[in-house]
Scaffold this motif. Structure first.
Motif, PDB file in Angstrom:
ATOM      1  N   PRO A  57       0.829  -1.216   0.000  1.00  0.00           N
ATOM      2  CA  PRO A  57       0.000   0.000   0.000  1.00  0.00           C
ATOM      3  C   PRO A  57       0.853   1.251   0.000  1.00  0.00           C
ATOM      4  O   PRO A  57       1.856   1.336   0.714  1.00  0.00           O
ATOM      5  CB  PRO A  57      -0.812  -0.140   1.305  1.00  0.00           C
ATOM      6  N   GLU A  58       0.454   2.215  -0.812  1.00  0.00           N
ATOM      7  CA  GLU A  58       1.214   3.455  -0.904  1.00  0.00           C
ATOM      8  C   GLU A  58       0.990   4.338   0.320  1.00  0.00           C
ATOM      9  O   GLU A  58       1.899   5.054   0.746  1.00  0.00           O
ATOM     10  CB  GLU A  58       0.815   4.200  -2.177  1.00  0.00           C
ATOM     11  N   ASN A  59      -0.202   4.302   0.874  1.00  0.00           N
ATOM     12  CA  ASN A  59      -0.522   5.142   2.030  1.00  0.00           C
ATOM     13  C   ASN A  59      -1.420   4.349   2.975  1.00  0.00           C
ATOM     14  O   ASN A  59      -2.642   4.484   2.940  1.00  0.00           O
ATOM     15  CB  ASN A  59      -1.199   6.428   1.573  1.00  0.00           C
ATOM     16  N   MET A  60      -0.804   3.517   3.826  1.00  0.00           N
ATOM     17  CA  MET A  60      -1.565   2.664   4.726  1.00  0.00           C
ATOM     18  C   MET A  60      -2.388   3.484   5.716  1.00  0.00           C
ATOM     19  O   MET A  60      -3.560   3.192   5.972  1.00  0.00           O
ATOM     20  CB  MET A  60      -0.607   1.731   5.471  1.00  0.00           C
ATOM     21  N   LYS A  61      -1.781   4.531   6.272  1.00  0.00           N
ATOM     22  CA  LYS A  61      -2.485   5.349   7.250  1.00  0.00           C
ATOM     23  C   LYS A  61      -3.711   6.017   6.634  1.00  0.00           C
ATOM     24  O   LYS A  61      -4.802   6.009   7.213  1.00  0.00           O
ATOM     25  CB  LYS A  61      -1.533   6.411   7.811  1.00  0.00           C
ATOM     26  N   GLY A  62      -3.532   6.567   5.444  1.00  0.00           N
ATOM     27  CA  GLY A  62      -4.659   7.202   4.775  1.00  0.00           C
ATOM     28  C   GLY A  62      -5.761   6.217   4.427  1.00  0.00           C
ATOM     29  O   GLY A  62      -6.947   6.535   4.527  1.00  0.00           O
ATOM     30  N   THR A  63      -5.365   5.006   4.037  1.00  0.00           N
ATOM     31  CA  THR A  63      -6.353   3.978   3.703  1.00  0.00           C
ATOM     32  C   THR A  63      -7.161   3.582   4.925  1.00  0.00           C
ATOM     33  O   THR A  63      -8.388   3.416   4.852  1.00  0.00           O
ATOM     34  CB  THR A  63      -5.642   2.749   3.119  1.00  0.00           C
ATOM     35  N   GLN A  86     -23.357 -12.286  14.526  1.00  0.00           N
ATOM     36  CA  GLN A  86     -23.380 -12.724  13.134  1.00  0.00           C
ATOM     37  C   GLN A  86     -24.440 -11.977  12.329  1.00  0.00           C
ATOM     38  O   GLN A  86     -24.187 -11.569  11.192  1.00  0.00           O
ATOM     39  CB  GLN A  86     -23.645 -14.239  13.074  1.00  0.00           C
ATOM     40  N   TYR A  87     -25.612 -11.778  12.916  1.00  0.00           N
ATOM     41  CA  TYR A  87     -26.702 -11.104  12.207  1.00  0.00           C
ATOM     42  C   TYR A  87     -26.347  -9.644  11.926  1.00  0.00           C
ATOM     43  O   TYR A  87     -26.501  -9.152  10.794  1.00  0.00           O
ATOM     44  CB  TYR A  87     -27.981 -11.191  13.047  1.00  0.00           C
ATOM     45  N   THR A  88     -25.859  -8.946  12.943  1.00  0.00           N
ATOM     46  CA  THR A  88     -25.501  -7.535  12.771  1.00  0.00           C
ATOM     47  C   THR A  88     -24.302  -7.376  11.853  1.00  0.00           C
ATOM     48  O   THR A  88     -24.249  -6.460  11.019  1.00  0.00           O
ATOM     49  CB  THR A  88     -25.201  -6.890  14.136  1.00  0.00           C
ATOM     50  N   SER A  89     -23.341  -8.285  11.981  1.00  0.00           N
ATOM     51  CA  SER A  89     -22.141  -8.210  11.140  1.00  0.00           C
ATOM     52  C   SER A  89     -22.483  -8.438   9.671  1.00  0.00           C
ATOM     53  O   SER A  89     -21.927  -7.767   8.792  1.00  0.00           O
ATOM     54  CB  SER A  89     -21.113  -9.244  11.611  1.00  0.00           C
ATOM     55  N   ALA A  90     -23.391  -9.374   9.404  1.00  0.00           N
ATOM     56  CA  ALA A  90     -23.791  -9.630   8.019  1.00  0.00           C
ATOM     57  C   ALA A  90     -24.471  -8.407   7.412  1.00  0.00           C
ATOM     58  O   ALA A  90     -24.176  -8.009   6.281  1.00  0.00           O
ATOM     59  CB  ALA A  90     -24.722 -10.837   7.962  1.00  0.00           C
ATOM     60  N   GLY A  91     -25.377  -7.782   8.162  1.00  0.00           N
ATOM     61  CA  GLY A  91     -26.033  -6.576   7.665  1.00  0.00           C
ATOM     62  C   GLY A  91     -25.064  -5.431   7.469  1.00  0.00           C
ATOM     63  O   GLY A  91     -25.142  -4.687   6.486  1.00  0.00           O
ATOM     64  N   LEU A  92     -24.116  -5.297   8.398  1.00  0.00           N
ATOM     65  CA  LEU A  92     -23.112  -4.233   8.299  1.00  0.00           C
ATOM     66  C   LEU A  92     -22.239  -4.407   7.068  1.00  0.00           C
ATOM     67  O   LEU A  92     -21.987  -3.450   6.324  1.00  0.00           O
ATOM     68  CB  LEU A  92     -22.248  -4.229   9.559  1.00  0.00           C
ATOM     69  N   SER A  93     -21.775  -5.636   6.836  1.00  0.00           N
ATOM     70  CA  SER A  93     -20.896  -5.877   5.687  1.00  0.00           C
ATOM     71  C   SER A  93     -21.636  -5.680   4.366  1.00  0.00           C
ATOM     72  O   SER A  93     -21.060  -5.144   3.408  1.00  0.00           O
ATOM     73  CB  SER A  93     -20.324  -7.296   5.761  1.00  0.00           C
ATOM     74  N   GLN A  94     -22.900  -6.067   4.300  1.00  0.00           N
ATOM     75  CA  GLN A  94     -23.660  -5.893   3.064  1.00  0.00           C
ATOM     76  C   GLN A  94     -23.917  -4.421   2.779  1.00  0.00           C
ATOM     77  O   GLN A  94     -23.864  -3.983   1.624  1.00  0.00           O
ATOM     78  CB  GLN A  94     -24.978  -6.660   3.152  1.00  0.00           C
ATOM     79  N   LYS A  95     -24.187  -3.642   3.808  1.00  0.00           N
ATOM     80  CA  LYS A  95     -24.367  -2.197   3.607  1.00  0.00           C
ATOM     81  C   LYS A  95     -23.064  -1.551   3.164  1.00  0.00           C
ATOM     82  O   LYS A  95     -23.058  -0.643   2.321  1.00  0.00           O
ATOM     83  CB  LYS A  95     -24.862  -1.551   4.903  1.00  0.00           C
ATOM     84  N   LEU A  96     -21.959  -2.038   3.715  1.00  0.00           N
ATOM     85  CA  LEU A  96     -20.658  -1.509   3.315  1.00  0.00           C
ATOM     86  C   LEU A  96     -20.365  -1.846   1.859  1.00  0.00           C
ATOM     87  O   LEU A  96     -19.869  -1.003   1.104  1.00  0.00           O
ATOM     88  CB  LEU A  96     -19.564  -2.081   4.221  1.00  0.00           C
ATOM     89  N   ILE A  97     -20.664  -3.078   1.454  1.00  0.00           N
ATOM     90  CA  ILE A  97     -20.463  -3.481   0.063  1.00  0.00           C
ATOM     91  C   ILE A  97     -21.297  -2.608  -0.876  1.00  0.00           C
ATOM     92  O   ILE A  97     -20.825  -2.158  -1.921  1.00  0.00           O
ATOM     93  CB  ILE A  97     -20.818  -4.968  -0.119  1.00  0.00           C
ATOM     94  N   CYS A  98     -22.549  -2.376  -0.493  1.00  0.00           N
ATOM     95  CA  CYS A  98     -23.439  -1.554  -1.324  1.00  0.00           C
ATOM     96  C   CYS A  98     -22.872  -0.140  -1.473  1.00  0.00           C
ATOM     97  O   CYS A  98     -22.845   0.402  -2.584  1.00  0.00           O
ATOM     98  CB  CYS A  98     -24.826  -1.511  -0.694  1.00  0.00           C
ATOM     99  N   PHE A 125     -12.245   3.681   8.079  1.00  0.00           N
ATOM    100  CA  PHE A 125     -13.050   3.958   9.266  1.00  0.00           C
ATOM    101  C   PHE A 125     -14.059   5.068   9.007  1.00  0.00           C
ATOM    102  O   PHE A 125     -15.146   5.073   9.597  1.00  0.00           O
ATOM    103  CB  PHE A 125     -12.144   4.327  10.440  1.00  0.00           C
ATOM    104  N   ALA A 126     -13.710   6.000   8.129  1.00  0.00           N
ATOM    105  CA  ALA A 126     -14.684   7.028   7.753  1.00  0.00           C
ATOM    106  C   ALA A 126     -15.839   6.412   6.975  1.00  0.00           C
ATOM    107  O   ALA A 126     -16.979   6.872   7.060  1.00  0.00           O
ATOM    108  CB  ALA A 126     -13.999   8.112   6.927  1.00  0.00           C
ATOM    109  N   LEU A 127     -15.532   5.340   6.233  1.00  0.00           N
ATOM    110  CA  LEU A 127     -16.565   4.668   5.446  1.00  0.00           C
ATOM    111  C   LEU A 127     -17.564   3.940   6.337  1.00  0.00           C
ATOM    112  O   LEU A 127     -18.762   3.910   6.043  1.00  0.00           O
ATOM    113  CB  LEU A 127     -15.911   3.686   4.475  1.00  0.00           C
ATOM    114  N   ILE A 128     -17.073   3.344   7.432  1.00  0.00           N
ATOM    115  CA  ILE A 128     -17.970   2.596   8.318  1.00  0.00           C
ATOM    116  C   ILE A 128     -18.512   3.460   9.450  1.00  0.00           C
ATOM    117  O   ILE A 128     -19.273   2.962  10.297  1.00  0.00           O
ATOM    118  CB  ILE A 128     -17.263   1.361   8.910  1.00  0.00           C
TER     119      ILE A 128
END
Length: 222
Positions: free
Chosen positions: A7-13, A96-108, A18-21
């Motif tokens: 990665p060129e900028n690990m800190k920025g990534t 598991q239920y909350t994590s699945a919903g969280l990951s799908q919203k993040l993917i979207c 975290f800003a995305l989630i």
């Protein structure tokens, strides 16, 4: 094999991730709390199981010496143990239920942003990259982010809680030698895991690069 990309900028990534989630901060907190509580139940339950076995052993020894078996002392322990296992299963379900919903919203959200980005790219980008490569980025790379969020972060939290909880339970037994052995094994196992991960990371990267090339070839040919 392809050269390993760093990665060129690990800190920025990490900051962008975290800003995305951040909009799903409540769901992420629920996942973390549920996973830690589940781990606490898993760590505590063997102590109640040991108490139950001790009571049963006393009852059997009393019976062998001519006494009678009285299971009234075991009912409270069994109820507590069943309650702990029930709470552990409940916390795991919530996680598991909350994590699945969280990951799908993040993917979207990621795919919406990626689609918006692709629509603004110049045509020269599509001349240099095949359609299969573009689709592979939208599918494989985003799925990797989802799987990392759903498993890796939760695994790190639960592992920390499990190590601390196990040390506390060992100290409560008063067996210092066993506690010292466990403490010595933690850095050893961490070092071995780190060395294995350095090797497996290269093969994992090659796996996903090959998978991307394969998907790109399929998209181009068929």
């Amino acid at each position: 094999p392809k050269n390993e990309q760093k990665p060129e900028n690990m800190k920025g990534t990490v900051i962008r991730f975290f800003a995305l989630i951040k909009p799903q901060a409540i769901s992420m907190a629920i996942v973390c709390i549920a996973s830690m509580l589940n781990t606490v139940c898993t760590v505590v339950s063997p102590q109640y199981l040991a108490d139950l076995i001790n009571v049963l052993q006393e009852q059997i020894e009393g019976r062998l010496t001519g006494g009678t078996i009285d299971f009234s002392g075991t009912y409270t322990i069994i109820i507590r143990l069943a309650l702990i296992y029930f709470m552990s299963s409940l916390f795991m379900f919530v996680q598991q239920y909350t994590s699945a919903g969280l990951s799908q919203k993040l993917i979207c959200r990621l795919r919406e942003q990626l689609n918006s980005k692709l629509s603004r790219l110049p045509l020269s980008y599509y001349d240099k990259n095949t359609k299969g490569q573009v689709i592979s980025k939208m599918i494989n790379d985003i799925e990797n982010v989802s799987s990392s969020l759903q498993s890796s972060i939760v695994t790190i939290l639960t592992s920390i809680v499990q190590v601390i909880g196990s040390l506390v339970m060992l100290l409560s037994t008063g067996n210092m030698w066993m506690t010292l052995v466990a403490i010595c094994l933690v850095p050893i196992s961490g070092t071995v895991s780190y060395q294995i991960s350095k090797i497996s990371k290269k093969w994992f990267r090659r796996y996903w690069d090959t998978m991307g090339d394969l998907n790109g070839h399929i998209e181009e040919m068929y």
